[in-house]
Design a protein around this motif. Sequence first.
Motif, PDB file in Angstrom:
ATOM      1  N   ILE A 120       0.841  -1.208   0.000  1.00  0.00           N
ATOM      2  CA  ILE A 120       0.000   0.000   0.000  1.00  0.00           C
ATOM      3  C   ILE A 120       0.870   1.250   0.000  1.00  0.00           C
ATOM      4  O   ILE A 120       0.607   2.219  -0.731  1.00  0.00           O
ATOM      5  N   ARG A 121       1.940   1.242   0.801  1.00  0.00           N
ATOM      6  CA  ARG A 121       2.832   2.412   0.818  1.00  0.00           C
ATOM      7  C   ARG A 121       3.512   2.605  -0.536  1.00  0.00           C
ATOM      8  O   ARG A 121       3.728   3.728  -0.983  1.00  0.00           O
ATOM      9  N   ALA A 122       3.873   1.506  -1.185  1.00  0.00           N
ATOM     10  CA  ALA A 122       4.491   1.620  -2.503  1.00  0.00           C
ATOM     11  C   ALA A 122       3.529   2.250  -3.507  1.00  0.00           C
ATOM     12  O   ALA A 122       3.928   3.083  -4.338  1.00  0.00           O
ATOM     13  N   ALA A 123       2.238   1.886  -3.419  1.00  0.00           N
ATOM     14  CA  ALA A 123       1.239   2.480  -4.310  1.00  0.00           C
ATOM     15  C   ALA A 123       1.079   3.975  -4.024  1.00  0.00           C
ATOM     16  O   ALA A 123       0.945   4.787  -4.946  1.00  0.00           O
ATOM     17  N   LEU A 124       1.087   4.343  -2.754  1.00  0.00           N
ATOM     18  CA  LEU A 124       1.004   5.770  -2.407  1.00  0.00           C
ATOM     19  C   LEU A 124       2.190   6.537  -2.973  1.00  0.00           C
ATOM     20  O   LEU A 124       2.050   7.663  -3.471  1.00  0.00           O
ATOM     21  N   ALA A 125       3.376   5.938  -2.894  1.00  0.00           N
ATOM     22  CA  ALA A 125       4.571   6.594  -3.425  1.00  0.00           C
ATOM     23  C   ALA A 125       4.472   6.757  -4.942  1.00  0.00           C
ATOM     24  O   ALA A 125       4.883   7.784  -5.504  1.00  0.00           O
ATOM     25  N   GLU A 126       3.921   5.737  -5.631  1.00  0.00           N
ATOM     26  CA  GLU A 126       3.739   5.836  -7.080  1.00  0.00           C
ATOM     27  C   GLU A 126       2.792   6.982  -7.410  1.00  0.00           C
ATOM     28  O   GLU A 126       3.040   7.768  -8.328  1.00  0.00           O
TER      29      GLU A 126
END
Length: 759
Positions: free
Chosen positions: A23-29
């Motif tokens: 989820i954090r990786a998606a937010l960063a994207e």
Amino acid sequence: MDDIRQLLLAAFDAEHREHLAAIRAALAEAEAGRPADWNDVFRRAHSLKGAARAVDLPAVEEVAHRLEALFDRVVQGRAGLDRATAGVVDLALDRIEGLVAGLPETPEPAAPADAIAALDACLSEAPIPEARPEAKRGPEPDARPEPAPEPAPPQQDHTVAYLRIASDQVESLSKAVHDLTAVLQGQEAIGGAVAGLESGARGLRRSVDTVQGRTGEMVALARRLREAGDPAGLALDGFVDRVRRLDGDLRAVIRGISGLARVQSRSTGAVDTALRRLRDDADRLLLVPAETVFGGYGRMVREIAREAGLAVEVRLHGLDLQVDRGLLQALKDPVLHALRNTISHGAETPEARRAAAKPEALSVTLSVASKGSQLVVTIRDDGRGPDLARILETGRRQGLVPAGAEPGRHEILDLVFAPGFSTAASVDRIAGRGMGLSVVAEAARSLRGRASLRPAEPYGAEVTITVPLSAARQPVLLVEAVLRPGEGPQTFGLPSGAVAQLLRLTERDLTSVAGEPAVRIKQGGRDVVVPLVPLASLLGSGVAPLPLRDGLVRAVLLRCGAYPCAVAVDRLLDVRVLLVGPAPPFGGDPQLMSGTVMLADETPALVLDPEGLGARARIGGLVAAAPASAPERRAKRVPTVLVVDDSITTRTLEKSILEAHGYRVFVCVDGQDALDRLRRDGADVDLVVADVEMPRLDGFGLLQAVKADPGLTRLPVILMTSRGDPADIRRGLDLGADAYITKQKFDQRELLDTIGQLL
């Protein structure tokens, strides 16, 4: 029941980390303006809620339930994810992480009121139903239908089961395995004794054969004596019969001893292989990912920033690096102090960041890496950076800088590590007492390392903690060298992270620069000449000749600073994960020694420092790597083998074996890594040797992908694994494997012969 729940919580601990990271990786994207897979994010929030329900964590379930509803709106396009909403999601994820981290102290935590309120505010356009505990007994009354389960791709189930085991039990297991190794070395003596018995029996039979050669004469003599009526004829007949029976009995004994020798040899080989694997597995248990200690620091930094009213972005790199648990624990508090320091001394006002064209949020990065024999932990921020004038002024005021002295830039920056040193204007919750960086420096010194503060480019500050991996278990390359003529060989260790290549050199590979031996190698696509120095010369026994065995000079190409160096040794032994203790306080050059290890037979061996060896080699004459001056005659292309294995020990040993027999070798850590390499550089690879059991993409999946790719389908693939089940072998061959070698009966000659036949 408590034991069962503990096992479930251990599994949930790993699962929730995976979901939060995705989820954090998606937010960063999304923050970077790139598309994010919100369907996957929605499914992860849904799975997280279900997993929390399964382990009876209603507080986590409540937060995950609201996240699921929020991502549902994003998927359907009914809501966007602006910076404010992303901050709420970040808060919710941090709260979930904190709840799980605090379970040992608070088994039944309360739902975090701030995260619940913030999520409800985001969802206030259409309130969602509460996630009720009774829903555990039946289907969930969600407005959104359950997403249809997606069929799992074949061979991609890499679910890992985790158990919580006391660290002292793992230590005891490792010690017991190493003790067993020492005990079983007595098998070599038994094998020698059996071989001696066989040799003695064969010598005795040769003597009997000599007697047997005269039996014809004795039979004739016995007959003449009997005809003459001499009773000695009967006695001689009896002697001949006994010699014949002795010969038969002796033959039977020799057959028995030979059979015993064969059985003993096979048994010793099987036990040695099993024990080696057991020893390596036991040692690996003591290595843990850096994430196990530093994984929660992102949440802590964000929490500190929230309390200070600051926006912050935290990035964690290299946390999959396997490091000794004890070393990570020793660095736990120092790293946290350095991270707090980025907030207290690096944060700027929004106006100041906008004026400097910086992003609104302070960027903080924690990186963990191994470089040669060193573990390097870097804490970097893009804040205001160190104020040299203010640091110097504080140092003068505290008496750390003598009056009239003008220290250099690095000396000024080193002042911040003094106990009680602080440039903060006042004392608050996170700064002003002057203890943070002094804790960092003291911890680094206690681990025989160092800490430094430097300005970061283009702005900000960077704190680096560098400690020797010799403070922990680490992979060590063991080598043998004869230091003085007439003496036996001694064993030394080299940190495998500092080993760039293992070399087997013929006379054609050797050259000379300024009268000193050197070797011509390929580096970065060009020919370079590097110093070639006998280890015996570096260790202080005077100028020694290059050790030559079987027409080859064996050497280790070291990564030692800006210039590589090749160290010649008598034998390359093994790569093992060993507990490296401190270097002895007496004898030898301390710049050349980084620690000691205990070998299987309980004898100690010195671990050498690659940087020290490189410096000593450069003092000897060759100072830099230079391009080859003489044009090289175009040689026949050397076959290239791609070795794919997730075990660094296996990769290193297979690479060593193949390079020793003239092959060029590439290595990859798993099937996906290998597939990416083949699709990029497939034309350079002539054959693949792949393990079967690997993360991400296993050997079967790699084989299937290679045979399905028109550009790779003709590439030979050898599967090499511990799975010797006939069904597995048949499956590998059905998928197109050119050969299948099982590790239980692995013989390097079989591997080399197989490769030779396929190439």
